[in-house]
Design an enzyme around this catalytic site. Structure first.
Site, PDB file in Angstrom:
ATOM      1  CB  SER A 159      -1.164   0.217   0.939  1.00 16.64           C
ATOM      2  OG  SER A 159      -1.535   1.349   2.036  1.00 16.64           O
ATOM      3  CE1 TYR A 174      -3.800  -2.110   5.736  1.00 15.49           C
ATOM      4  CE2 TYR A 174      -2.939   0.042   4.118  1.00 15.49           C
ATOM      5  CZ  TYR A 174      -3.561  -1.327   4.572  1.00 15.49           C
ATOM      6  OH  TYR A 174      -4.189  -1.662   2.662  1.00 15.49           O
ATOM      7  CE  LYS A 185      -2.207  -3.455   3.295  1.00 17.42           C
ATOM      8  NZ  LYS A 185      -2.201  -5.193   2.067  1.00 17.42           N
TER       9      LYS A 185
END
Lengths: 253, 81
Positions: free
Chosen positions: A146, A159, A163
């Site tokens: 991401s 997150y 990622k």
């Protein structure tokens, strides 16, 4: 070569295949001629519907209910796929979750869940497939990272870390297995219209949209097409890369 | 006379490790004494699976430490059919 032959009779796995980007990936790869086995955790109805859609289009797919954070589950799944389809050619690590929160309120479970699914899940699946790929001296792995893992996004410390970890995994593994004709690449989607984006407030969404040079959010197909490219012969000389698919949001590293 | 399974396996090991078959003692530790690595072990395994039409679980890789042990493993796998 026509698009519907790019992956003719290739056999592959997509983790997290029932919703959002994963669903679009499954459909794109099936349309390109691949036989796909996908995992999911909760969405029984969506999984069933997806299998029906694929069958209606005259293709075949396999669904597997299981959590990528469990290593043995991944091993079992990979063995089942190999037995069912008679081989394995590629892996798409897509399964991912978010637990967005201000860092000061982020609990250790929020951290652990996201790292376990997003990053350890990638390890579990890749590790379960790699011996097969090494033995046949052929294989292809695409990991979905991401933009959050490149530039970081506030309230996504867990997150973003997971990622970014996927990017490191991709680069290191790519170097290690390249002599065995196995390519490993990674896609970093920007803002994509999925449930994950749906939870944002409208105000914030507008602000994000205005920041995208191409003037729109991406759709799951934009990512799926890039996955197809990386899995196909069209990208034969590309490995260890992070491809940003973000409408021009980030134009440097 | 057809080559024995011992000679066949020794030949496969020697080819992967890039040594002369005559220089590899059957009980020498392939990693510690002969200079193989884990990827070579995997290539040996892949070659054996192809030649003898057997399937060896990945977990058995770490048992493949000497040519004699590999021979044993192949013979067991063939009996299992």
């Amino acid at each position: 070569m026509k698009n519907n032959e790019l992956l003719k009779d290739r056999i592959g796995i997509v983790s997290g295949g029932t919703r959002g980007i994963g669903r679009a990936i499954v459909k794109e790869l099936v349309a390109a001629g691949a036989k796909i086995a996908f995992t999911y955790v909760k969405s029984d109805a969506e999984a069933k519907k997806l299998l029906q859609e694929i069958a209606a289009a005259g293709s075949e797919a396999l669904s597997f209910k299981g959590d990528v954070r469990d290593y043995d589950t991944c091993r079992d799944f990979v063995e089942q796929v190999k037995a069912y389809f008679g081989g394995l050619d590629f892996l798409v690590n897509n399964a991912g979750i978010t637990r967005d929160k201000a860092f000061m309120t982020m609990e250790k479970e929020d951290w652990k869940d996201v790292i376990d699914v997003n990053l350890t899940g990638c390890f579990n699946m890749a590790r379960s497939c790699i011996v097969t790929f090494l033995k046949q001296k052929e294989g292809n792995i695409v990991n979905i990272s991401s933009i959050s893992g490149i530039s970081g996004i506030a309230r996504q410390v867990n997150y973003s870390a997971s990622k970014a970890g996927i990017i490191g995994l991709t680069r290191a593994l790519a170097q290690e297995v390249a002599p065995y004709n196995i390519r490993v690449n990674c896609i970093a989607p920007g803002f994509i219209e999925t449930d994950m984006l749906g939870i944002l407030k409208e105000e914030l969404k507008d602000k994000f949209r205005r920041a995208v040079p191409l003037g729109r959010f991406g759709n799951p197909q934009d990512i799926a097409k890039t996955v197809l490219f990386l899995l196909s012969e069209q990208s034969n000389y590309i490995t260890g890369q992070v491809i940003k698919v973000d409408g021009g949001l980030h134009t440097s590293n | 006379m057809a080559p024995s399974i011992k000679d066949e396996i020794l030949e496969i090991v020697a080819t992967v490790i890039e040594k002369e078959a005559g220089d590899i003692s059957l009980d020498a530790h392939l990693v510690q004494e002969v200079g193989a690595d884990s990827m070579m072990a995997l290539e040996i395994l892949a070659a054996l699976e192809k030649k003898y039409h057997i399937v060896v679980p990945e977990e058995r890789l770490k048992e493949m430490t000497t040519v004699n042990k590999i021979i044993q493993m192949v013979e067991t796998a063939r009996k299992r059919g």
